[in-house]
Design an enzyme around this catalytic site. Structure first.
Site, PDB file in Angstrom:
ATOM      1  N   SER A 337     -44.807 -20.760 -17.690  1.00 25.52           N
ATOM      2  CA  SER A 337     -44.272 -20.447 -18.963  1.00 25.52           C
ATOM      3  C   SER A 337     -42.830 -20.279 -18.819  1.00 25.52           C
ATOM      4  CB  SER A 337     -45.046 -18.811 -19.448  1.00 25.52           C
ATOM      5  OG  SER A 337     -44.297 -17.856 -18.681  1.00 25.52           O
ATOM      6  N   ASP A 338     -42.126 -20.524 -20.084  1.00 26.88           N
ATOM      7  CA  ASP A 338     -40.841 -20.291 -20.035  1.00 26.88           C
ATOM      8  C   ASP A 338     -40.546 -19.001 -19.935  1.00 26.88           C
ATOM      9  OD1 ASP A 338     -38.022 -20.987 -20.433  1.00 26.88           O
ATOM     10  OD2 ASP A 338     -38.375 -22.125 -22.237  1.00 26.88           O
ATOM     11  N   TRP A 339     -39.317 -18.705 -19.647  1.00 26.73           N
ATOM     12  CA  TRP A 339     -39.059 -17.258 -19.358  1.00 26.73           C
ATOM     13  C   TRP A 339     -39.029 -16.472 -20.306  1.00 26.73           C
ATOM     14  CZ3 TRP A 339     -39.026 -20.318 -15.654  1.00 26.73           C
ATOM     15  CH2 TRP A 339     -38.512 -20.012 -14.248  1.00 26.73           C
ATOM     16  N   GLY A 340     -40.117 -15.512 -20.340  1.00 26.07           N
ATOM     17  CA  GLY A 340     -40.557 -14.671 -21.550  1.00 26.07           C
ATOM     18  C   GLY A 340     -41.232 -15.252 -22.657  1.00 26.07           C
ATOM     19  N   ALA A 341     -42.021 -16.454 -22.337  1.00 24.29           N
ATOM     20  CA  ALA A 341     -42.912 -16.827 -23.261  1.00 24.29           C
ATOM     21  C   ALA A 341     -44.308 -16.680 -23.288  1.00 24.29           C
ATOM     22  CB  ALA A 341     -42.551 -18.803 -23.197  1.00 24.29           C
TER      23      ALA A 341
END
Length: 827
Positions: A337-341
């Site tokens: 995942s992207d950072w915080g996704a």
């Protein structure tokens, strides 16, 4: 997989046809034979009038979802043959459930490369020795700033696994010293040169490995859908074929030295405003992400994006992750995942394998929460085994289990004891300078203004010619447009080891000719600019336009550009100088297209040079072109229009927060950039693929040999898009290019296809290019190969690519609108 031709832009059509369509399913369109009645609470809404594509949308949002983003609303030595497709995606929204995962098992996927097969053998053996906790930890980050790198995963002693170091960015090693600042992907695309694309990937990979980084977070491959979108410069432009080739060569280069590459951002993450609180509503004919070429390059990982896809978060969308990526594409690596996704623990059932290292901020969705989910039966241990196997297989695929250097820097503290200040730059500055020159695009050159011929006096005007007032790294993550612009801002940056300004480079080179250089480095002091330019043999005016990631706002631009104008009243600066100097040359450093109608036809503007974002050797690469050491061969990787309203899609500047979700309808379908300009018959200022030279090239003797007929095709199923029948080269297009001028130079021949009218696709589609160096008077024969995939379009009924029956036009030329040779083949 290396031997196969490249794959494609993410493209799939609707899921199983039902008599009564579920929410977000297709309910109408050309060729559609399924149900047309939507479930209660939803309305069958036309999303794409050109294809008459309709989709079941919630009644409350149907009106907003159907609003159109129209123009009124706002010589390569690579061994890989060239091919791709301008295709699309239609995704049924799906939310992860508590049921067992539908992730395709690796053994069920066809056409898997022997490299992945070998890596899986090792990974399976290792996973068999691991506890549930260890397997879950493989996909769980240690938390923000809890390791030496931007992202870190824990070590697992039972298998001698050291943990993984994940580090930005797509143009170099972020937050480290003694590293290089490479030109961003947008400039690499402008070279139209696969060799340089690959060499840059190798050089970046060497620097990541030299710092002990296991995973380089790039390349970025989202297309330039909206020209003002903030992160466009991190990708390869507005065309899926060019972007796919850039992605393939970059991934291949990075991974050739044992570093894992990450294809991002999957999917439709193409503006910064509301990127975490928006839904990209897509249809069957939308071109959006050049993922397939990375899969063919054996990319280790794919990063899912912040946004929703048809109201389902990208990192928990079963259709995109399991159905398309791991199913149709046959992707063998892991999804991070992207950072915080990440938004839930059940996202693992939808295909997410590794949560971003912001695990503490993300509510600990993996780690202990995931272990509990396995224990209560909402996630199967079979799925956890698959997760662990995928992550370890990528580690083994790149040989990182043997003699890999340890991390020798700290991203958060360059003075930490772990930082041994390893210099990984080698001779990469030479390559950076070469790419800078090769990506420089000459847009206008009246009466041989360039190259310079020992002028007695030169005036240099504009802040963009000089140094930043705070030094090259004075703004956090390059969040300031001050001095020469060599990269945008955000997480896609790294630190400059140094930054050569155009002022210094031109001054140094001018000393050889005895030329006097005078400068004015203010963008707003037009009086001094005019005084500086008056009476000079030639006046250079430097203008800029910047953008970046939305967590930084620069001069009122929240990541995305507010418009397509030059910054700092650049138009006024050009006009002021042009009124006093009859030999005014404009140099543009920009993240993407700008509108230049105020001055492009001014009789005193005799040349325009598009320098883009050249990296640390900015001034030297430009000077090589200005003084003729390098004959310009750069070509525009996007279209420059005459107005922002010429483009088919624009940034939606609505800011949403919390539970508010912005609907972004992709009503333009495949018609972005030049394909829109062609389809809508809009005259651009400078078309895609355009660029001038100091010499002239002629084309002749076009011949086409081969046929798309015959062969045996595999049935639909996991890995179907890797079918060799689809990608084997079956047609050779051969022609002659001659340098008919008096100067040695490099030509960029381009091949475009025009499918039969029945296919209802773009009039012109790039399917081949090359970079050909020719001495004055020399000629050579060029051959470009086409696969069935290059000739195909997505069929919503058969759920696969089909070669349309009829006549396929073949055009060869120097740009998308400078066609020199034409022929056709019968499908």
């Amino acid at each position: 997989m290396r031997a196969l031709s490249p794959l494609f832009v993410v493209s799939i059509s609707t899921a199983v046809v039902l008599a009564q369509q579920t929410i977000y399913s297709q309910c109408g369109g050309i060729g559609w034979t399924g149900g047309t009645t939507c479930v209660s609470g939803t309305t069958c809404t036309v999303l794409n009038s050109f294809k008459d594509y309709s989709q079941c949308l919630p009644s409350a949002s149907a009106s907003s979802s159907s609003v159109s983003h129209s123009s009124s609303s706002s010589s390569s030595t690579s061994s890989k043959p060239t091919s791709t497709s301008s295709s699309s995606i239609s995704i049924v929204s799906s939310t992860p459930t508590s049921s067992a995962s539908s992730t395709p098992t690796p053994t069920s996927v066809a056409n898997i490369s022997p490299e992945w097969v070998s890596a899986y053998t090792k990974a399976n053996a290792a996973v068999a020795k691991m506890s549930l906790t260890d397997k879950v930890n493989l996909g769980t980050g240690v938390g923000w700033m809890n390791g030496n790198c931007v992202g870190n995963t824990p070590a697992i002693s039972s298998i001698n696994f050291p943990g993984l170091c994940l580090e930005d960015s797509p143009l170099g090693v972020r937050y480290a010293d003694f590293v290089s600042a490479f030109p961003p992907a947008i400039n690499v695309a402008a070279t139209f040169n696969r060799t340089l694309m690959n060499q840059r990937g190798v050089a970046m990979g060497e620097e990541f490995r030299g710092k002990g980084v296991h995973i380089a977070l790039g390349p970025m491959m989202n297309l330039m859908r909206a020209p003002a979108a903030g992160r466009n410069w991190e990708g390869f432009g507005g065309d899926p074929f060019l972007s796919g080739e850039g992605a393939f060569e970059t991934v291949s280069g990075i991974q050739s030295v044992g570093v894992q590459a990450v294809a991002k951002h999957y999917i439709n993450n193409e503006q910064e405003h509301s990127r975490t609180t928006s839904t990209s509503n897509v249809d069957d004919f939308n071109t959006n992400f050049t993922l397939g070429q990375s899969v063919q390059a054996n990319v280790a990982s794919v990063m899912c994006s912040y946004n929703q896809i048809n109201s389902s978060y990208a990192c928990e969308n079963d259709k995109t992750l399991n159905g398309i990526l791991k199913g149709e594409f046959g992707f063998q690596g892991y999804v991070m995942s992207d950072w915080g996704a990440t938004h839930s623990t059940p996202s693992v059932n939808a295909g997410l394998d590794e949560i971003s290292p912001l695990v503490l901020e993300e509510g600990n969705y993996f780690g202990p929460a995931l272990i509990s989910a396995v224990q209560n039966g909402s996630v199967s241990e079979t799925r956890i085994n698959d997760l662990a196997t995928r992550i370890l297989a990528a580690w083994y695929l790149l040989g990182q289990d043997s003699d890999y250097p340890p991390v020798n820097f700290d991203a958060w503290n360059l003075n930490a004891s772990v930082n041994t200040h390893v210099n990984v730059q080698a001779d990469h500055a030479t390559l950076i300078r070469e790419i800078g020159a090769a990506s420089t695009v000459l847009l206008k050159n009246v009466n041989g203004t360039l190259p310079l011929n020992k002028p007695k006096t030169i005036a240099i005007v504009g802040n963009g010619a000089g140094p930043s007032s705070k030094g090259p790294n004075g703004y956090t993550d390059r969040g300031g447009d001050d001095g020469v612009l060599a990269m945008g801002w955000g997480s896609g940056t790294d630190n400059f080891p140094y930054l050569i300004t155009p002022l210094d480079a031109i001054t140094n080179r001018s000393e050889i000719d005895g030329t006097t250089v005078t400068s004015s480095l203010s963008d707003t002091d037009t009086a001094t600019a005019q005084k500086t330019a008056t009476g000079k043999d030639i006046a250079f005016v430097f203008i800029t336009a910047d953008s970046g990631e939305g967590y930084i706002t620069v001069e009122g631009n929240f990541g995305d550009r507010n418009d397509l104008n030059a910054w700092h009243s650049g138009d006024a600066l050009v006009e002021a100088v042009a009124t006093v100097n009859k030999n005014t040359v404009v140099v543009v450093n920009s993240v993407g297209p700008i509108i230049m109608e105020n001055w492009i036809n001014h009789p005193n503007v005799t040349a325009v040079v598009w320098s883009g974002l050249p990296g640390q050797e900015a001034g030297n690469g430009l000077t090589d072109v200005l003084f003729g050491a390098v004959n310009p061969s750069g070509r525009l990787p996007y279209t420059i229009g005459k107005s922002i309203n010429d483009y088919s899609a624009v940034v939606d500047y609505t800011t949403t927060t919390g539970s508010q979700i912005l609907s972004i309808p992709y009503t333009e379908g495949i018609f972005i950039d030049y394909r829109h300009f062609d389809q809508a018959n809009i005259e651009p200022r400078f078309e895609f693929g355009f660029g001038l030279s100091y010499t002239n090239f002629t084309y002749s003797d076009l011949t086409i040999v081969g046929s798309s007929a015959g062969g045996t095709r595999q049935p639909n199923g996991p890995g179907q898009s890797l079918d060799p029948w689809l990608h084997d080269k079956v047609i050779n297009v051969t022609f002659t290019v001659a340098n008919s001028g008096s100067v040695d130079g490099t030509e960029i021949p381009q091949l475009y296809t025009t499918p039969p009218a029945s296919a209802n696709v773009a009039p012109m589609n790039l399917k081949g290019f090359d970079s050909v160096f020719l001495k004055a008077g020399q000629s050579t024969q060029v051959t470009m190969q086409l696969s069935r995939f290059d000739l195909s379009t997505w069929d919503v009924v058969t759920q696969r690519f089909e070669v349309p029956s009829g006549t396929m036009g073949i055009s060869v030329g120097a740009s998308s609108r400078d066609i020199r040779l034409k022929s056709s083949i019968a499908n």
